[in-house]
Design an enzyme around this catalytic site. Sequence first.
Site, PDB file in Angstrom:
ATOM      1  N   THR A 142       0.824  -1.130   0.022  1.00 33.21           N
ATOM      2  CA  THR A 142       0.015  -0.106  -0.085  1.00 33.21           C
ATOM      3  C   THR A 142       0.987   1.157  -0.139  1.00 33.21           C
ATOM      4  OG1 THR A 142      -0.010   0.317   2.356  1.00 33.21           O
ATOM      5  CG2 THR A 142      -1.657  -1.197   1.719  1.00 33.21           C
TER       6      THR A 142
ATOM      7  N   ALA B 285       3.180  -0.999   4.687  1.00 32.38           N
ATOM      8  CA  ALA B 285       2.429   0.090   5.143  1.00 32.38           C
ATOM      9  C   ALA B 285       3.457   1.451   5.245  1.00 32.38           C
ATOM     10  CB  ALA B 285       2.006  -0.080   6.258  1.00 32.38           C
TER      11      ALA B 285
ATOM     12  N   VAL C 210       7.431  -2.247   7.287  1.00 34.96           N
ATOM     13  CA  VAL C 210       7.250  -0.550   7.307  1.00 34.96           C
ATOM     14  C   VAL C 210       8.219  -0.249   6.040  1.00 34.96           C
ATOM     15  CG1 VAL C 210       8.069   1.389   8.641  1.00 34.96           C
ATOM     16  CG2 VAL C 210       7.702  -0.736   9.871  1.00 34.96           C
ATOM     17  N   LYS C 211       7.366   0.625   5.208  1.00 34.84           N
ATOM     18  CA  LYS C 211       7.712   1.135   4.003  1.00 34.84           C
ATOM     19  C   LYS C 211       8.100   2.711   4.123  1.00 34.84           C
ATOM     20  CE  LYS C 211       5.674   1.024  -0.855  1.00 34.84           C
ATOM     21  NZ  LYS C 211       4.403   1.048  -1.662  1.00 34.84           N
ATOM     22  N   ILE C 212       9.381   2.766   3.605  1.00 33.46           N
ATOM     23  CA  ILE C 212      10.178   4.057   3.897  1.00 33.46           C
ATOM     24  C   ILE C 212      10.527   4.571   2.602  1.00 33.46           C
ATOM     25  CG2 ILE C 212      12.123   4.839   5.136  1.00 33.46           C
ATOM     26  CD1 ILE C 212      11.697   2.729   7.556  1.00 33.46           C
TER      27      ILE C 212
END
Length: 215
Positions: A27, A56, A82-84
């Site tokens: 996402t 996310a 964890v999308k960074i």
Amino acid sequence: MKFFIDTASIVDIQEAASLGLLDGVTTNPTLLSREDGDPREILREITKIVDGPVSAEVVALDAEGMVREGLELRKISDNIVVKIPMTLEGLKAVRALSDQGVPTNCTLIFSPSQALMAAKAGATYASPFVGRLDDISADGMGLIEQICAIYDNYGLATEVLVASVRHPEHVVKAGIIGAHVVTMPLKVINQLAKHPLTDIGLKQFLADWEKTKNR
Ligand code: G3P
């Protein structure tokens, strides 16, 4: 090759999951903004549908804030990755989270050097955006070739997650190159299974079978 769906739509995720070949979900803030309801609740529901990783994204711009948001997102479920974003602050956050054993997806990658930096920081996944490069007449899949070659040269563990996929040809090329993961909208997942000769062949088989009925 792993198949992820690139959406926050519960309906689309349920449909893709029902095929029995969905490995995960990605996402981003834009995708979540298209859905009704609290993004955190949407993410929670997604993690209940899919066993695999669910990316996310954080929205803080400083490393400390990204780590804080990332740890909050991880409270939703152990499935959360964890999308960074690929920035210098982002790299610090990827390193800090990966040192704590938190899986990360370094996103908005448009060059091989950015992908190399993401891997050096310990990202679980690196997400190059092939469609957005093609959109500006650059070579999206050429970038995937370069990243896979660099990762192979040094045995880097980061998985290449091909993102911003627009059509089945992106998926086929990613498979030939040997990228680990492709994330795509439901439309592209469905297109992968389609061929006009399959439809014509099936129609003919059924028509011929009808002829046997009155014997
Ligand atoms: O999730 C990141 C990426 O796949 C976005 O794709 O279609 O907005 O370029 P797109």
